[in-house]
Design an enzyme around this catalytic site. Structure first.
Site, PDB file in Angstrom:
ATOM      1  N   LYS A  31      42.961   9.378 -40.067  1.00 58.61           N
ATOM      2  CA  LYS A  31      43.483   8.008 -40.040  1.00 58.61           C
ATOM      3  C   LYS A  31      43.567   7.491 -41.470  1.00 58.61           C
ATOM      4  O   LYS A  31      42.559   7.171 -42.081  1.00 58.61           O
ATOM      5  CB  LYS A  31      42.593   7.087 -39.211  1.00 58.61           C
ATOM      6  CG  LYS A  31      43.137   5.669 -39.161  1.00 58.61           C
ATOM      7  CD  LYS A  31      42.194   4.737 -38.461  1.00 58.61           C
ATOM      8  CE  LYS A  31      42.731   3.303 -38.567  1.00 58.61           C
ATOM      9  NZ  LYS A  31      42.764   2.821 -39.961  1.00 58.61           N
TER      10      LYS A  31
ATOM     11  N   ASP B 234      38.028  15.278 -54.140  1.00 63.26           N
ATOM     12  CA  ASP B 234      39.036  15.323 -55.201  1.00 63.26           C
ATOM     13  C   ASP B 234      38.413  15.230 -56.590  1.00 63.26           C
ATOM     14  O   ASP B 234      38.924  15.823 -57.547  1.00 63.26           O
ATOM     15  CB  ASP B 234      40.036  14.183 -55.024  1.00 63.26           C
ATOM     16  CG  ASP B 234      41.083  14.491 -53.967  1.00 63.26           C
ATOM     17  OD1 ASP B 234      40.970  15.555 -53.322  1.00 63.26           O
ATOM     18  OD2 ASP B 234      41.997  13.678 -53.785  1.00 63.26           O
TER      19      ASP B 234
ATOM     20  N   SER C  77      38.889   7.324 -41.145  1.00 62.05           N
ATOM     21  CA  SER C  77      39.207   6.133 -41.899  1.00 62.05           C
ATOM     22  C   SER C  77      38.329   5.964 -43.137  1.00 62.05           C
ATOM     23  O   SER C  77      38.444   6.728 -44.078  1.00 62.05           O
ATOM     24  CB  SER C  77      39.106   4.924 -40.970  1.00 62.05           C
ATOM     25  OG  SER C  77      39.775   3.822 -41.509  1.00 62.05           O
TER      26      SER C  77
END
Length: 441
Positions: free
Chosen positions: A318, A304, A293
């Protein structure tokens, strides 16, 4: 949440909100809806009148609410006064329990993760273990709430759990001492001039704790470190705003995460502010199957944005956001309202974060045979339309010479955490060697 209960507020990206209990979206003219409600009331009246034992209204209504929410994803649930209080104390950084995050599965209790520096972690309990007995009493078939109640108790008292671990021939018993667990959201240490920052949860104390850790590391070294290892292993998540703050600490520009709801226009984006507190130094992020999460938001953002190298094992997966809607002063509804996406547009739902470098935990003698519990294993989990299945990579049995060490050889070498040791050495390799001065003839 009848099929899922957490001894801590685990695996959540939570946004606290006060929202009216009645939705304006109910269509009064919907005849089919009224037919379904009429059927519900007929069953309610029949149970009240004819069930073998007298049942009070509160029990029936609570059961109806639980049943409705159980038809949704595993993270939507009704919070009674006890559950609501547990959630609030967790997001504030402390709670009572054994340090276990647990999930019901086929009548038994399955461990999602054991939080670092808690009775469960010190006893060696691991993700994927099953609890079959509590104090020698079989709990198979009991509700998860009943099992949790048995595991609760006064601090200082002992409890014996019987554990079934896939890969082990026989169950084994573990005796734990209950305690009040105060989660220190952030811990730090220096290893070989590398700053190691261990983020255990995303509570209100996480952001301030991270800033303090960076200052403390520089103070301990008398200058800047070679780089940082951000350890997010076994971190079950927590508050969304804290995940954004942690990511922002290492970024000076760009998107961190986007939150997208049911409608196409329901998009919220979070961006980094100028200023990288790590001064552009190399960063390695450690993840494993217990990284969930909010922790996955941080790992995905830094990966990224090419700000960090992610190492370890594929994370939990999640990728949903829950909001907590107070219904009364003591009860609330926890409801999944959106999916989150990394800066490149990836949804980690089911897929998780795939490390740039897969590094096994060689200190764990069971790491090859022990299954990893992830979001995709939970019943009614949200489906990700874009699959990112790396099972072939995870099941690759080819011997990698970098990871040929055994628990015994590592112990002799004084390495107690191979993944962390590998990350620290990687930081050292990423830093250019100081130029050698050559004396003039």
């Amino acid at each position: 949440m009848r099929n899922s209960f957490f001894l801590r507020g685990a695996g959540l990206v939570v946004a606290m909100a006060l929202i009216p209990a009645v939705s304006a979206g109910f269509a009064a003219s919907d005849v089919d809806t009224y037919k379904e409600l009429d059927q519900f009331m007929s069953i309610y009246e029949r149970v009240k009148a004819d069930y073998v034992d007298k049942v009070d209204d509160k029990t029936l209504v609570r059961g109806a609410i639980d049943g409705m929410l159980a038809a949704l994803d595993p993270h939507s649930s009704y919070l009674d006064s006890r559950d609501f209080q547990n959630l609030k104390t967790t997001t504030e950084g402390n709670y009572g329990g054994l340090g276990l995050t647990v999930q019901a599965e086929d009548g038994v209790v399955k461990i999602v993760t054991a939080t670092e520096d808690t009775p469960a972690a010190r006893a060696g309990l691991k993700s994927g273990d099953y609890i079959t007995n509590i104090d020698s009493k079989l709990i198979y078939g009991s509700s998860l709430d009943e099992a949790v109640e048995k595991m609760r108790g006064a601090p200082g008292t002992q409890i014996r759990l019987t554990i079934v671990r896939p890969g082990r021939d026989k169950p084994f018993d573990v005796t734990l001492t209950r305690e009040i667990i105060e989660i220190k959201a952030v811990k730090w240490q220096v290893k070989g001039r590398v700053g190691v920052i261990d983020v255990n949860s995303f509570s209100k104390a996480t952001g301030p704790g991270l800033h303090a850790a960076i200052v403390s590391i520089e103070k301990a070294l008398g200058g800047r470190p070679l780089g940082y290892v951000l350890d997010l292993r076994s971190n079950p998540g927590g508050l969304l705003d804290q995940a954004v703050e942690v990511s922002d600490t290492f970024l000076d520009h760009g998107e961190i995460v986007s939150q997208r709801g049911r409608e196409k226009s329901d998009i919220e984006r979070f961006f980094a502010r100028p200023g990288d507190e790590a001064h552009g130094l190399p960063v390695v992020v450690l993840v494993d199957a217990g990284t969930a999460s909010a922790a996955e938001i941080v790992a995905g953002a830094l990966q990224d944005q090419r700000r960090a190298l992610v190492m370890g094992e594929r994370s939990f997966g999640k990728g949903s956001v829950q909001t907590v809607m107070p219904l009364t002063d003591e009860t609330a509804l926890r409801l999944t309202i959106a999916r989150y996406y990394t800066p490149s547009g990836r949804s980690v739902q089911e897929n998780g974060i795939t490390p740039d470098v897969v590094v096994p935990q060689l200190n764990d003698p069971d790491y090859k045979g022990r299954p990893r519990l992830r979001e995709a294993d939970l019943r009614h989990h949200l489906i990700n339309s874009v699959k990112g299945d790396d099972k072939l990579l995870e099941e690759d049995t080819t011997t990698d010479p970098r990871f040929a060490a055994t628990p015994e050889s590592l112990k002799k070498a004084g390495v107690t955490d191979f993944q962390l040791d590998y990350a620290v050495k990687t930081i050292a390799r990423l830093v250019p060697a100081a130029p050698t001065k050559v004396a003039a003839k």
